[in-house]
Design an enzyme around this catalytic site. Structure first.
Site, PDB file in Angstrom:
ATOM      1  N   ASP A 244      -3.278   7.172 -10.296  1.00  0.00           N
ATOM      2  CA  ASP A 244      -2.293   6.496  -9.493  1.00  0.00           C
ATOM      3  C   ASP A 244      -2.424   5.041  -9.861  1.00  0.00           C
ATOM      4  O   ASP A 244      -3.147   4.360 -10.497  1.00  0.00           O
ATOM      5  CB  ASP A 244      -2.884   6.723  -7.867  1.00  0.00           C
ATOM      6  N   SER A 245      -1.232   4.419  -9.646  1.00  0.00           N
ATOM      7  CA  SER A 245      -1.041   2.738  -9.826  1.00  0.00           C
ATOM      8  C   SER A 245      -2.198   2.124  -9.058  1.00  0.00           C
ATOM      9  O   SER A 245      -2.469   0.797  -9.681  1.00  0.00           O
ATOM     10  CB  SER A 245       0.122   2.302  -9.720  1.00  0.00           C
TER      11      SER A 245
ATOM     12  N   TYR B  76       3.911   0.179  -9.046  1.00  0.00           N
ATOM     13  CA  TYR B  76       4.768   0.719 -10.113  1.00  0.00           C
ATOM     14  C   TYR B  76       6.392   0.807  -9.562  1.00  0.00           C
ATOM     15  O   TYR B  76       6.973   1.038 -10.298  1.00  0.00           O
ATOM     16  CB  TYR B  76       4.564   2.122 -10.539  1.00  0.00           C
ATOM     17  N   GLY B  77       6.371   0.942  -8.220  1.00  0.00           N
ATOM     18  CA  GLY B  77       7.459   1.229  -7.692  1.00  0.00           C
ATOM     19  C   GLY B  77       8.806   0.315  -8.066  1.00  0.00           C
ATOM     20  O   GLY B  77       9.873   0.787  -8.029  1.00  0.00           O
TER      21      GLY B  77
ATOM     22  N   CYS C  87       0.932   9.954  -7.872  1.00  0.00           N
ATOM     23  CA  CYS C  87       1.581   8.715  -7.697  1.00  0.00           C
ATOM     24  C   CYS C  87       3.147   9.301  -7.674  1.00  0.00           C
ATOM     25  O   CYS C  87       3.427  10.061  -8.804  1.00  0.00           O
ATOM     26  CB  CYS C  87       1.533   7.683  -8.906  1.00  0.00           C
ATOM     27  N   ASN C  88       4.135   9.065  -6.700  1.00  0.00           N
ATOM     28  CA  ASN C  88       5.322   9.481  -6.756  1.00  0.00           C
ATOM     29  C   ASN C  88       6.086   9.147  -7.551  1.00  0.00           C
ATOM     30  O   ASN C  88       6.843   9.422  -8.348  1.00  0.00           O
ATOM     31  CB  ASN C  88       5.940   9.356  -5.149  1.00  0.00           C
ATOM     32  N   SER C  89       5.975   7.641  -7.883  1.00  0.00           N
ATOM     33  CA  SER C  89       6.942   7.022  -8.995  1.00  0.00           C
ATOM     34  C   SER C  89       6.642   7.346 -10.256  1.00  0.00           C
ATOM     35  O   SER C  89       7.387   7.538 -11.136  1.00  0.00           O
ATOM     36  CB  SER C  89       6.502   5.510  -8.872  1.00  0.00           C
TER      37      SER C  89
ATOM     38  N   CYS D  29       5.129   8.056  -0.599  1.00  0.00           N
ATOM     39  CA  CYS D  29       4.049   7.528  -1.547  1.00  0.00           C
ATOM     40  C   CYS D  29       2.850   7.733  -1.287  1.00  0.00           C
ATOM     41  O   CYS D  29       2.608   7.657  -0.079  1.00  0.00           O
ATOM     42  CB  CYS D  29       4.589   5.939  -1.479  1.00  0.00           C
ATOM     43  N   THR D  30       1.748   7.911  -2.088  1.00  0.00           N
ATOM     44  CA  THR D  30       0.289   8.205  -1.909  1.00  0.00           C
ATOM     45  C   THR D  30      -0.286   6.906  -1.144  1.00  0.00           C
ATOM     46  O   THR D  30      -1.452   7.218  -0.580  1.00  0.00           O
ATOM     47  CB  THR D  30      -0.502   8.519  -3.170  1.00  0.00           C
ATOM     48  N   HIS D  31       0.106   5.838  -1.388  1.00  0.00           N
ATOM     49  CA  HIS D  31      -0.465   5.032  -0.324  1.00  0.00           C
ATOM     50  C   HIS D  31      -0.077   5.069   1.005  1.00  0.00           C
ATOM     51  O   HIS D  31      -0.988   4.614   2.141  1.00  0.00           O
ATOM     52  CB  HIS D  31       0.264   3.484  -0.687  1.00  0.00           C
TER      53      HIS D  31
END
Length: 327
Positions: A51-52, A83-84, A114-116, A227-229
């Site tokens: 992930d970012s 990253y978004g 990470c979705n982005s 978003c994974t956050h």
């Protein structure tokens, strides 16, 4: 080495749009050979997550709960987070660098948590490593649509995810034919807020409280965390929804990711549980020592700080054995 404890909140709705480069046919899942690694070696090999930042740890928590015998290596590109807001070419380049690093660590399967990154680099990553199972993320929009009574759902995500092909394919091919309205919501401060430890008095928290009420007024009954956050502030959302007595369900895709990874490991004979069961060790000893005991998480960041370490330990809690990667 430090210890931490993870509280995983289960979701009852699985995301049927978890993405991996191994498909299911009528005879079952297609098995694959992983870069000429023996079955025993593959079973012992770690699972890689990328992930970012630290958001993908929300996916790790689901994986560790369902697959406690597996070893995990986590790559956080904290030097370049978030990253978004980046351009698609930049996201792709950074993602491929992370995947290459995890591949060199001997990972048997990689989760782009990470979705982005999934939106702009998943296809390229799979082409680059055709024999490596790579699981990507797309917001859990489809199950939210299926469960919605109002026909109106919202997706919280980064700009890159909201504009990406993966999410918009679901809207075009599923939401629109189903007559469901999808509201997209982007706040560039949400990821930094999570990375800062989610202070409750922050302006971002106040803005999120107000937005929940706006969603309710618009008739939205399902809120998708894209978003994974974001699952790390799921309890914050649920508390606010309860206090305001709103009829909104909150959905994330972490559990579905873990289910998909489990399926792939079993289908390709890569599961660490299978290795334990076929080992020459005494099975009773295994049952006493290995079952439901998490293996250490190896954590690698492109930029370290004391604040980062403290945040990781806070988010993971005491059940996770944390090992920081060093060259």
């Amino acid at each position: 080495m430090t210890t931490s404890q993870a509280n995983i909140e289960q979701t009852n709705i699985l995301d049927s749009h978890v993405l991996s480069n191994t498909s299911i046919n009528n005879a079952g899942m297609n098995a694959m050979v992983i870069d000429a690694i023996s079955i025993d070696d593959a079973q012992r090999a770690p699972i890689g997550l990328f992930d970012s930042g630290i958001g993908g740890l929300s996916v790790y928590l689901h994986l560790a709960q369902q697959l406690p015998n597996e070893r995990y290596i986590y790559y956080a590109d904290t030097l370049n987070v978030p990253y978004g807001n980046r351009e698609s070419d930049d996201i792709e380049s950074l993602t491929l660098k992370a995947v290459e690093w995890l591949h060199k660590q001997g990972c048997k399967l990689i989760v782009i948590a990470c979705n982005s990154a999934s939106a702009y680099a998943l296809d390229t990553a799979r082409r680059s490593y055709p024999n490596m199972p790579i699981v990507g993320l797309v917001p859990a929009l489809k199950p939210a649509i299926l469960a919605s009574n109002s026909g109106h759902v919202a997706v919280l995500a980064t700009k890159a995810t909201l504009n990406g092909r993966l999410l918009n394919d679901v809207i075009t091919n599923f939401a629109n034919p189903n007559g469901t309205v999808v509201t997209k919501y982007f706040d560039p401060q949400l990821v930094p807020w999570v990375e800062a430890g989610m202070p409750l008095q922050d302006e971002t928290a106040q803005r999120l409280r107000q937005q929940i009420q706006v969603f309710a007024n618009e008739g939205i009954d399902h809120l998708v965390l894209g978003c994974t956050h974001y699952p790390f502030f799921k309890s914050f959302l649920l508390d606010e929804i309860a206090q305001q007595q709103l009829a909104i369900q909150v959905v994330d895709s972490g559990q579905a990711i873990a289910e998909r990874v489990k399926q792939l490991l079993v289908a390709n004979q890569m599961s660490a549980t299978l290795y334990n069961e076929t080992s020459t060790q005494d099975l009773s000893a295994i049952n006493k020592t290995n079952v439901d005991i998490r293996q250490p998480l190896t954590f690698h960041a492109t930029k370290y700080s004391d604040r980062l370490s403290a945040l990781i330990e806070r988010l993971l809690g005491q059940e996770t054995i944390l090992q920081y990667y060093s060259e």
